[in-house]
Design an enzyme around this catalytic site. Structure first.
Site, mmCIF file in Angstrom:
data_model
loop_
_atom_site.group_PDB
_atom_site.id
_atom_site.type_symbol
_atom_site.label_atom_id
_atom_site.label_comp_id
_atom_site.label_asym_id
_atom_site.label_seq_id
_atom_site.Cartn_x
_atom_site.Cartn_y
_atom_site.Cartn_z
ATOM 1 N N ASP A 247 0.852 -1.187 0.000
ATOM 2 C CA ASP A 247 0.000 0.000 0.000
ATOM 3 C C ASP A 247 0.886 1.235 0.000
ATOM 4 O OD1 ASP A 247 -2.368 1.770 0.471
ATOM 5 O OD2 ASP A 247 -3.320 -0.154 0.905
ATOM 6 N N HIS B 266 -2.725 3.176 -4.742
ATOM 7 C CA HIS B 266 -2.111 2.719 -3.489
ATOM 8 C C HIS B 266 -0.686 2.235 -3.754
ATOM 9 C CE1 HIS B 266 -5.556 3.223 -0.863
ATOM 10 N NE2 HIS B 266 -6.326 2.674 -1.796
ATOM 11 N N GLU C 209 -9.698 2.983 -5.365
ATOM 12 C CA GLU C 209 -9.289 4.349 -4.999
ATOM 13 C C GLU C 209 -8.097 4.843 -5.826
ATOM 14 O OE1 GLU C 209 -10.775 4.537 -0.373
ATOM 15 O OE2 GLU C 209 -8.731 3.862 -0.755
#
Length: 803
Positions: A232, A302, A368
Site C-alpha cells: 500500500d 495505493h 481508490e
C-alpha cells in the site's frame, strides 16, 4: 499492553461460563432441554432438536443438522484416536486434533494406526476418509455414541472440520482432564465456498507469529481464505528478489507526529517486511489448516511505497522526484505509470508472487485510483489516444485487462475491488470483491462474474464496536457483534441464477487504527464468530448464537487470545430524575443479563444490589457495576466515579455529539497523556472535516467555570477531493478553544487559549470562567487555530461552579 488487573482477568475468565446459561429470549423449554442434554439425558422427541441442538453442541458456526441421541461419551486419558495405517490425511487431522485437545484439556489422546476394517472404536474416536461418500467437498458427518465417536468425510478438509467440531464439544465446559459429551449425530456442510478474513499489514506490520495466530483462529471457525494485504502507500511488505528496494525503501516509513521521533526527538523509521522464506512458511502453515492465502499487490493506485522505491514506476512527467513512503491515511494520488517498463516491473513482481502463493486467485487491488496524475500527464494522455480509449477510467480498465492476461499465463484468476468494473469490460474469468456496499456485487453477478461481498459498513472490522468512553480507536458508525451477525450475503436485487455467482463473503481488517496486536485481536474477536456463522450456516438465530458463544469466549482466553467484552460491558448515563435531581442509568449493548452494583467502589457479585431502575446520583459516588447471568459475570467490572456535582457533568469526546456526520473517527493520540513516549494514550473522537463538538442540554444553573482537556494530533490524512471542504477558523489569541451557546455560529461565551497545549504532545487541561446562565443549553466547542494541522481535539469537558 497485555497488562490487566487481576480483577479484570477473573471477570473475563468467567464471562464464557456465564453466557452458557444465557437464554435471553429463548424459551424456558429450550433451556431445560439444553441442560438435559449436558447431563446426558435423552431429549424429548417433541422438541425442536435443530433449534436447541446448537445450544447443546456449543459449536460455532452452527451445524447444518443435529440429532440428539441417548447417552454420553466419556472422553479421558485412555481414549484413542484411530486412523487407517498409511492414510496420511487421517493422520494429519488426528495429530492436529490431539494437539488442540492437549492445549485446553491438559492431555492428548493417543493416535493409533490400524489396518483397514479392523478398528474397534469402543472408547475411541475413529477418523475415516471415504472418497465415495455422498456429501460435499468440505462436509462431514460426526456420530457420537456412548461407546465411541466416528467422523466421516470425503476430503481431508471435511474431516478437519469434523475434528474441529468435536474439539469444540470436548472443550465446552472450560475445564481440564476428562469430560463427557452428549451423544448426537451431526451432519454439516458450508453454505459458501469463500469464507474469508483480510488482514492489512501494510499500514501496521504484524509478525509471522501474529499472522499465524489469526490463521489458527480462522481454522477453528472453519474459515478458509486468508486475504493478505501486503502492499500500500504506507508500506511494501513482501520481498521481491528482482527489486530489493521495494523492502529496503518501501518497507520503512517515518510515522506521523510524536510516533515518528525517538527519545532524542530524531526521526525513527518504522519498518517491516516478510522474506520469501517466511511467506512460504505462512502459506504452508495455513494450508495445513485448510486455509488458502490470497496475496494482494495493489495497482494502479495505493502505489506510493513502490514509487518511493523506484520513482520511474510513477507518472514521471508529473512527479519528478521520489515521494516518501506515506505516513498518512486516506486516498493518495500516486499511480503507477502506463509505460511498458512499468508493466514489465509489475509482471516480474507477479511472477515471483505466483511462485510463492499456490492460490488460484491473486488480488490486484484496483480501488481508490485517483486519476489526477494521469489527467495531468501528457505521456499518459498520449497513451490513451494511441490505444483509442475514451478516458482515464477506460485506461484503468485496459490496465486491469493487461494484468489479467499475464495472470492467465500462470493459470491464475484476477481478483480486485469493485472499481475494476469501471471503464470497460473485465476479463471473462475475473472475480469482483464488492466493498462499496453491494452495488458492485450486483453489477458483477449480472455480468456473469463471480463475486465476494465485503461491504465496508457491514463487514469492515476497523469500525468501532460501540460509542463507549473506553472504546479503542476506529471509524464510525459503530459496527456491533449483532450488526455482523445479521448481515445478509446475497443482495436482494439478484435473481436466483445470478445469486449463484455470489461465492461468499469476508471481513476486512484495515489496520490504520490498530497499531498493536492486542488491538487486532479485540477487533477480530468475537465478531469473527458472527462472520463464521454468516458464511457457513444455512440458518441463524441470535439467541441460539449467544448460547454457543459462551464456551467459545472461554476458549479464546484459555488460548491466551484477547477478546472484546464490549457487547456486555455496563454503560453509565446521567439523566434527570422526576424530581429534577440527577440519576444514573445503567445498561449494556446486548441488553441482557442482570446488572449488579456496589457503591463503595468494590467489585460487585451476584449478592450485590441488582440494578432495576435509575439510581440516585448524589456525590461523592464511586459505583462499580457488572452484568451477571446465573450468578456469573458477563464482562469485566466498569466504574463511574464523581467526587462532586462537577464530576456528574463530565463528558468525554465519545459522549459529546459531533456537529456533522461523515469522517468521524476515534483516534489514538500520538503521545502518552503526559506528553511522553510511553504510558496510556488518549483516544479522541473527532471529525476530520469539521472538528466541532456539541455538549447537548448542559445544565448551567450554578455553573460559572469550565475545564476542558484537549490534545493535538498530526493531520496525517489525505482526503483527495474532500480536502477543500476542511473547515478552519481564524486564529484568535494565537489560537483558542471557543465555547458557544446554543448555536455553533453564535458569538463565543468563552475562549480558552491554546498556548500551553501547543507546548505538549499529550493532553493539556484548559480552564476558563463562564458567564452565568440558567436552564439547559447546548454548548458548542470549536478550535479557532487558523489551520487544520495539527488537528485539535477534545478529550473531556467538565462544568464547575464559580471559582
Amino acid at each position: 499492553m497485555k497488562t490487566r488487573t487481576t480483577r479484570s482477568l477473573l471477570a473475563a475468565a468467567a464471562l464464557a461460563a456465564a453466557l452458557t446459561a444465557c437464554h435471553s429470549a429463548a424459551p424456558r423449554e429450550a433451556t431445560a432441554h439444553v441442560q438435559a442434554a449436558h447431563n446426558g439425558e435423552p431429549a424429548s422427541a417433541t422438541r425442536d432438536t435443530d433449534t436447541v441442538a446448537a445450544h447443546r453442541t456449543a459449536i460455532i458456526p452452527r451445524p447444518l443438522k443435529t440429532q440428539a441421541q441417548r447417552g454420553q461419551f466419556e472422553f479421558g486419558a485412555n481414549t484413542s484416536v484411530q486412523v487407517n495405517a498409511g492414510q496420511a490425511g487421517e493422520r494429519r487431522v488426528a495429530d492436529y486434533f490431539a494437539a488442540k485437545v492437549r492445549a485446553l484439556r491438559g492431555f492428548a489422546p493417543s493416535v493409533a494406526e490400524t489396518q483397514t476394517g479392523s478398528k474397534n472404536t469402543r472408547n475411541a474416536i475413529a477418523l475415516n476418509l471415504e472418497p465415495d461418500l455422498a456429501i460435499g467437498e468440505e462436509a462431514y458427518v460426526l456420530d457420537i455414541q456412548s461407546d465411541g465417536v466416528r467422523i466421516r468425510a470425503r476430503t481431508e478438509a471435511g474431516l478437519f472440520y469434523g475434528a474441529v467440531s468435536l474439539w469444540q464439544l470436548l472443550t465446552a465446559d472450560g475445564g481440564q482432564g476428562a469430560t463427557r459429551i452428549a451423544a448426537q449425530r451431526i451432519e454439516d456442510a458450508p453454505t459458501y465456498r469463500w469464507r474469508g478474513v483480510m488482514l492489512d499489514v501494510a499500514r501496521h506490520f504484524r509478525s509471522v507469529d501474529e499472522v499465524k495466530s489469526v490463521i489458527d483462529q480462522m481454522a477453528l471457525h472453519k474459515l478458509n481464505t486468508f486475504h493478505w494485504h501486503l502492499t500500500d502507500d504506507q508500506g511494501w511488505r513482501i520481498e521481491i528478489k528482482q527489486y530489493p528496494r521495494l523492502t529496503q525503501v518501501g518497507g520503512c516509513r517515518i510515522l506521523a507526529g510524536a510516533n515518528g521521533r525517538d527519545a532524542q526527538g530524531k526521526p525513527q523509521p518504522y519498518c517491516g517486511y516478510y522474506t520469501q522464506e517466511q511467506i512460504r512458511d505462512v502459506v504452508a502453515y495455513a494450508a495445513a489448516r485448510h486455509i488458502t492465502v490470497v496475496p494482494e499487490i495493489e495497482m494502479p493506485g495505493h502505489a506510493q511505497a513502490a514509487i518511493a522505491s523506484y520513482p520511474n514506476l510513477g507518472v514521471t512527467d508529473v512527479v519528478r522526484k521520489a515521494p516518501r513512503v506515506s505516513p498518512d491515511w486516506g486516498v493518495h494520488t500516486y499511480l503507477f505509470g502506463v509505460d511498458d517498463s512499468t508493466f514489465t516491473f509489475l509482471e516480474n513482481v507477479l511472477d515471483e508472487v505466483a511462485g510463492l502463493f499456490p492460490s488460484k486467485y491473486i488480488h490486484i487491488g484496483g480501488d481508490e485510483a485517483a486519476k489526477d496524475q494521469w489527467i495531468a500527464s501528457r505521456k499518459v494522455q498520449a497513451r490513451i489516444k494511441s490505444l483509442g480509449l475514451k478516458d482515464e477510467m477506460a485506461l484503468q480498465s485496459w490496465f486491469v485487462g493487461r494484468i489479467g492476461q499475464h495472470l492467465r499465463k500462470h493459470d491464475r484468476i484476477l481478483l480486485g475491488w469493485d472499481e475494476i468494473l469501471e471503464g470497460g469490460r473485465l476479463p471473462a474469468n475475473a472475480t469482483v470483491m464488492s466493498w462499496r456496499g453491494t452495488a458492485g456485487a450486483v453489477e458483477a453477478a449480472r455480468e456473469g462474474h463471480d463475486v465476494i461481498v465485503a461491504p465496508d459498513r457491514q463487514l469492515y472490522l476497523d469500525y468501532v464496536q460501540s460509542d463507549r468512553d473506553d472504546e479503542p480507536p476506529g471509524r464510525f458508525p459503530a459496527s456491533t457483534l449483532r450488526n455482523f451477525y445479521d448481515f445478509s450475503i446475497v443482495p436482494a436485487e439478484l435473481t436466483a441464477q445470478q445469486s449463484k455467482h455470489v461465492i461468499g463473503a469476508q471481513a476486512n481488517l484495515w489496520s490504520e487504527h490498530r497499531r498493536s496486536f492486542d488491538r487486532i485481536q479485540t477487533t477480530l474477536y468475537p465478531r469473527l464468530d458472527a462472520l463464521a456463522e454468516v458464511v457457513w450456516s444455512s440458518s441463524r438465530d441470535w439467541n441460539d448464537f449467544q448460547q454457543r458463544l459462551a464456551p467459545q469466549l472461554a476458549r479464546y482466553r484459555a488460548q491466551d487470545v484477547l477478546v472484546s467484552d464490549v457487547a456486555y460491558a455496563v454503560s453509565f448515563k446521567v439523566i434527570d430524575g422526576a424530581d429534577g435531581q440527577p440519576q444514573l442509568s445503567l445498561s449494556n449493548q446486548a441488553g441482557f443479563g442482570e446488572i449488579h452494583y456496589r457503591s463503595d467502589g468494590g467489585d460487585p457479585d451476584p449478592m450485590s444490589p441488582r440494578y432495576r431502575q435509575p439510581l440516585s446520583a448524589t456525590p461523592p459516588l464511586d459505583l462499580v457495576a457488572t452484568p451477571f447471568f446465573d450468578g456469573r459475570p458477563l464482562a469485566a467490572p466498569r466504574r463511574f466515579s464523581a467526587r462532586d456535582l462537577a464530576g456528574l457533568s463530565r463528558r468525554t469526546s465519545a459522549g459529546l455529539r459531533p456537529c456533522r456526520e461523515g469522517y468521524n473517527l476515534r483516534l489514538e493520540d500520538d503521545a502518552a497523556r503526559d506528553g511522553g513516549r510511553d504510558g496510556e494514550r488518549a483516544a479522541l473522537t473527532v471529525n476530520l472535516i469539521d472538528p466541532c463538538w456539541i455538549y447537548p442540554a448542559a445544565a448551567l444553573d450554578g455553573i460559572g467555570a469550565i475545564e476542558v482537556q484537549v490534545g493535538q494530533l498530526p493531520y496525517n490524512f489525505q482526503l483527495w477531493h474532500d480536502t477543500d471542504k476542511i473547515v478552519t477558523r481564524k486564529a484568535v489569541q494565537g489560537g483558542a478553544l471557543e465555547v458557544r451557546l446554543d448555536d455553533c455560529k453564535s458569538a463565543p461565551i468563552a475562549r480558552l487559549p491554546l498556548a500551553a497545549a501547543k507546548r505538549s504532545d499529550g493532553i493539556t487541561t484548559l480552564r476558563s470562567r463562564l458567564p452565568a446562565h440558567s436552564g439547559r443549553h447546548d454548548l458548542c466547542f470549536v478550535f479557532a487555530s487558523g489551520a487544520h494541522d495539527p488537528l485539535w481535539a477534545l478529550d473531556a469537558v467538565t462544568l464547575h461552579p464559580p471559582q
